[in-house]
Scaffold this motif. Structure first.
Motif, PDB file in Angstrom:
ATOM      1  N   SER A  19       0.806  -1.223   0.000  1.00  0.00           N
ATOM      2  CA  SER A  19       0.000   0.000   0.000  1.00  0.00           C
ATOM      3  C   SER A  19       0.838   1.272   0.000  1.00  0.00           C
ATOM      4  CB  SER A  19      -0.958   0.004   1.192  1.00  0.00           C
ATOM      5  OG  SER A  19      -0.266  -0.206   2.405  1.00  0.00           O
ATOM      6  N   LYS A  20       2.123   1.184   0.312  1.00  0.00           N
ATOM      7  CA  LYS A  20       2.959   2.394   0.333  1.00  0.00           C
ATOM      8  C   LYS A  20       3.053   3.039  -1.046  1.00  0.00           C
ATOM      9  CE  LYS A  20       7.386   0.067  -0.526  1.00  0.00           C
ATOM     10  NZ  LYS A  20       8.729  -0.237   0.018  1.00  0.00           N
ATOM     11  N   LYS A  21       2.810   2.254  -2.098  1.00  0.00           N
ATOM     12  CA  LYS A  21       2.911   2.771  -3.462  1.00  0.00           C
ATOM     13  C   LYS A  21       1.652   3.517  -3.902  1.00  0.00           C
ATOM     14  CE  LYS A  21       5.980  -1.011  -4.865  1.00  0.00           C
ATOM     15  NZ  LYS A  21       6.164  -2.152  -5.797  1.00  0.00           N
ATOM     16  N   LEU A  22       0.590   3.411  -3.108  1.00  0.00           N
ATOM     17  CA  LEU A  22      -0.698   3.977  -3.514  1.00  0.00           C
ATOM     18  C   LEU A  22      -0.858   5.448  -3.154  1.00  0.00           C
ATOM     19  CD1 LEU A  22      -3.159   1.094  -2.547  1.00  0.00           C
ATOM     20  CD2 LEU A  22      -2.191   1.587  -4.798  1.00  0.00           C
ATOM     21  N   VAL A  23      -0.143   5.910  -2.132  1.00  0.00           N
ATOM     22  CA  VAL A  23      -0.395   7.250  -1.595  1.00  0.00           C
ATOM     23  C   VAL A  23       0.908   8.017  -1.417  1.00  0.00           C
ATOM     24  CG1 VAL A  23      -2.530   6.605  -0.415  1.00  0.00           C
ATOM     25  CG2 VAL A  23      -0.333   6.323   0.757  1.00  0.00           C
ATOM     26  N   ASN A  24       0.759   9.302  -1.188  1.00  0.00           N
ATOM     27  CA  ASN A  24       1.920  10.165  -0.935  1.00  0.00           C
ATOM     28  C   ASN A  24       2.256  10.189   0.554  1.00  0.00           C
ATOM     29  OD1 ASN A  24       1.935  10.901  -3.678  1.00  0.00           O
ATOM     30  ND2 ASN A  24       0.558  12.631  -3.303  1.00  0.00           N
ATOM     31  N   ASP A  97      -2.792   6.505  -9.765  1.00  0.00           N
ATOM     32  CA  ASP A  97      -2.061   7.734  -9.478  1.00  0.00           C
ATOM     33  C   ASP A  97      -2.082   8.036  -7.972  1.00  0.00           C
ATOM     34  OD1 ASP A  97      -0.926  10.215  -9.356  1.00  0.00           O
ATOM     35  OD2 ASP A  97      -2.444  11.240 -10.552  1.00  0.00           O
ATOM     36  N   PRO A  98      -0.922   8.026  -7.284  1.00  0.00           N
ATOM     37  CA  PRO A  98      -0.903   8.320  -5.843  1.00  0.00           C
ATOM     38  C   PRO A  98      -1.467   9.695  -5.502  1.00  0.00           C
ATOM     39  CG  PRO A  98       1.178   7.342  -6.537  1.00  0.00           C
ATOM     40  CD  PRO A  98       0.406   7.650  -7.788  1.00  0.00           C
ATOM     41  N   ASP A  99      -1.271  10.680  -6.374  1.00  0.00           N
ATOM     42  CA  ASP A  99      -1.834  12.005  -6.122  1.00  0.00           C
ATOM     43  C   ASP A  99      -3.357  11.947  -6.060  1.00  0.00           C
ATOM     44  OD1 ASP A  99       0.657  13.191  -6.068  1.00  0.00           O
ATOM     45  OD2 ASP A  99       0.610  13.784  -8.173  1.00  0.00           O
ATOM     46  N   THR A 102      -4.469   9.948  -2.878  1.00  0.00           N
ATOM     47  CA  THR A 102      -4.281  10.784  -1.692  1.00  0.00           C
ATOM     48  C   THR A 102      -5.358  11.862  -1.613  1.00  0.00           C
ATOM     49  OG1 THR A 102      -1.883  10.418  -1.779  1.00  0.00           O
ATOM     50  CG2 THR A 102      -2.658  12.293  -0.483  1.00  0.00           C
TER      51      THR A 102
END
Length: 252
Positions: A19-24, A97-99, A102
């Motif tokens: 999940s660290k790759k999903l958000v900023n 897209d993490p942006d 987020t």
């Protein structure tokens, strides 16, 4: 600037924090004894530690809520976010897209602040055919356990006598105490192989523990907790515990 922290509770999955790759700017929360491994495998993330005496996901959630105050909790095995509605461009499906992800999380938090709601999250429905375009938010539905947030107050509390279904517990408890939960029905956060992924809760997730947790919840909330034979969220239940599906229906 938002007070919200996006926090990933993790345990013995230092090399599999999807999940660290999903958000900023996610924060990974682990036991002190596991900190070095997590820092080695996740140098791009802030690592916050709790005492080793905090054992299990439910005590960890209680600790994180007190420590961070306002937070969105993403399980470490969440690997994809699905958009259930059709956009103006005629699109639905996976968001990468993490942006954008987020922004989705922070927007829900801002709405929770406006409505003074202390528990908020996303739908467990996984198929666009189940999306109701006239009801994209809810104040009465349950949150799904792999991605939900709290604004800490005296009512944000998980009963540490249970080991599983803590999302169902906190949903029932907050419905009882505050009468509302904010759920965004437009998005689904999906996990990788919940019942087979090593680490996390895998060590004690079994039929007997599921049964014990459900009976414990029903003991506290009575007939408002309904045991049912099949889910309504479109999941393939052939390898899951169909006899232990539950729903909640309060009389208010």
């Amino acid at each position: 600037m938002s007070n919200l922290k996006i926090v990933i509770p993790s345990h013995k999955r230092h090399d599999r924090v999807f999940s660290k790759k999903l958000v900023n700017n996610p924060i990974i929360c682990v036991a002190e004894s596991q900190a070095d491994l997590y820092r080695h495998y996740n140098p791009e993330c802030e690592i916050v530690t709790h005492p080793d005496s905090v054992i299990g996901l439910i005590p960890k959630r209680n600790w994180m809520a007190r420590h961070f105050g306002d937070l969105m909790m993403l399980d470490d095995d969440v690997h994809v976010v699905k958009k259930l509605f059709v956009s103006e461009k005629g699109e639905c499906g996976v968001i990468r897209d993490p942006d954008e992800i987020t922004h989705i999380i922070e927007s829900l938090y801002e709405l929770a602040c406006l409505l003074d709601v202390h528990l908020f999250g996303f739908t467990s429905a996984i198929s666009p055919v189940m999306y109701n375009e006239w009801g994209y938010y809810s104040l009465s539905k349950m949150i799904t356990g792999c991605a939900y947030g709290v604004r800490y107050n005296k009512n944000v509390w998980w009963n540490e006598e249970i080991r599983l279904k803590e999302d169902f517990w906190i949903s029932c408890y907050m419905k009882y105490k505050e009468r509302r939960i904010l759920t965004d029905l437009r998005y689904n956060f999906a996990q990788k192989g919940t019942f087979v992924n090593a680490g996390g809760l895998a060590a004690f997730r079994n039929q007997e523990e599921e049964r014990r947790s459900i009976l414990f919840i029903r003991k506290h909330f009575g007939d408002s907790v309904i045991i049912k034979g099949a889910t309504n969220n479109g999941k393939d239940m052939t390898k899951q515990l169909v006899e232990y599906n539950i729903a909640c229906k309060f009389k208010f």
